[in-house]
Write an enzyme that holds these catalytic residues in place. Sequence first.
Site, mmCIF file in Angstrom:
data_model
loop_
_atom_site.group_PDB
_atom_site.id
_atom_site.type_symbol
_atom_site.label_atom_id
_atom_site.label_comp_id
_atom_site.label_asym_id
_atom_site.label_seq_id
_atom_site.Cartn_x
_atom_site.Cartn_y
_atom_site.Cartn_z
ATOM 1 N N ARG A 1 0.835 -1.200 0.000
ATOM 2 C CA ARG A 1 0.000 0.000 0.000
ATOM 3 C C ARG A 1 0.868 1.247 0.000
ATOM 4 N NH1 ARG A 1 1.200 2.301 4.513
ATOM 5 N NH2 ARG A 1 1.555 1.082 6.406
ATOM 6 N N ALA B 1 -6.328 6.267 9.490
ATOM 7 C CA ALA B 1 -5.297 6.270 8.444
ATOM 8 C C ALA B 1 -5.899 5.763 7.134
ATOM 9 C CB ALA B 1 -4.115 5.403 8.849
ATOM 10 N N PHE C 1 -8.659 1.621 4.823
ATOM 11 C CA PHE C 1 -8.588 2.547 5.955
ATOM 12 C C PHE C 1 -8.453 1.785 7.263
ATOM 13 C CE2 PHE C 1 -13.147 1.723 5.258
ATOM 14 C CZ PHE C 1 -13.547 1.316 6.525
ATOM 15 N N CYS D 1 2.680 7.189 10.185
ATOM 16 C CA CYS D 1 2.524 7.779 8.855
ATOM 17 C C CYS D 1 3.536 8.887 8.582
ATOM 18 C CB CYS D 1 1.096 8.300 8.654
ATOM 19 S SG CYS D 1 -0.152 7.012 8.825
#
Length: 222
Positions: free
Chosen positions: A74, A150, A164, A181
Site C-alpha cells: 500500500r 489512516a 482505511f 505515517c
Amino acid sequence: MTHPTDDIEWRIAPAPVAYEAAVAEMEARAAAVVAGTARELVWLLEHPPVYTGGTSADPTELLDPRFPVVKTGRGGRYTYHGPGQRIGYVVLDLDKRGRDVRHFVHALEGWVIAALADIGIAAFRAPGRIGIWTLAPVPGGGTVEAKIGAIGVRVRRWVTLHGFSVNLSPDLSHFGGIVPCGIAEYPVTSSESLGKSADLATFDAALAAACPAFLQTLSSPR
C-alpha cells in the site's frame, strides 16, 4: 446489520486476522475481480498487533519494533494495526466507477468521516496530511489536531486494495514504536480517548449506513 448494497460483498471477520493472511486473501480477491469471477468486497476486520511499512516507509521512523514488522504494497509509511482498531479493506473496480485514484481516496476519506460523525466524532481532512483527523483535548485546556484514522491504498489494474483504519479503542501506546505515517508533530487519538465509546459493531453499522453515499460519490461525475 443491513448490507449497504447487494452488488458488493460485505464481510465482517469475527476474530482478528493475521496481517499477511489477510493481504494474501485480499490480493486474490482483487485478481478475481479483475478477471470478472468475483464480486467487489468491503472486508471489515482487526489484526493482531503489527507494524506495516508502505511503499514510502522510512527506516528511521521505525523506533521500537516491539511487534512484527511487515512490508506491504500500500501507499504511505509506517502504521500500526491492532485490537480495537477497525480495518476496512476495500476491493472496488474503478474501471466501472471512474478511473480516478485521487477521487477514490477523497471519497474514502469522506466515507470514514461520515461514519465517525454518526458516533459523535467531528472528523475532517487536513490539507497536506493524509488521513482522518479530529480535535483532541490537551492537559490544561485547549485542543490539538490528532489523527484518528489512516488511509493507505493501492490500485492494480484499476481494482483497489487496502483501505482505511480507524482507532476505536486500541492501546495508543503501541503507536510509540513508530512515527505514525511519518507525522511526528501530531498525536494519535481514538474514539475511546475522546469519550465517545463505540464498539466495533456500532461503528460497522455507521459504515454501512454511510456506504451508499460513498459509492454514489465515487461514481458521480468529476
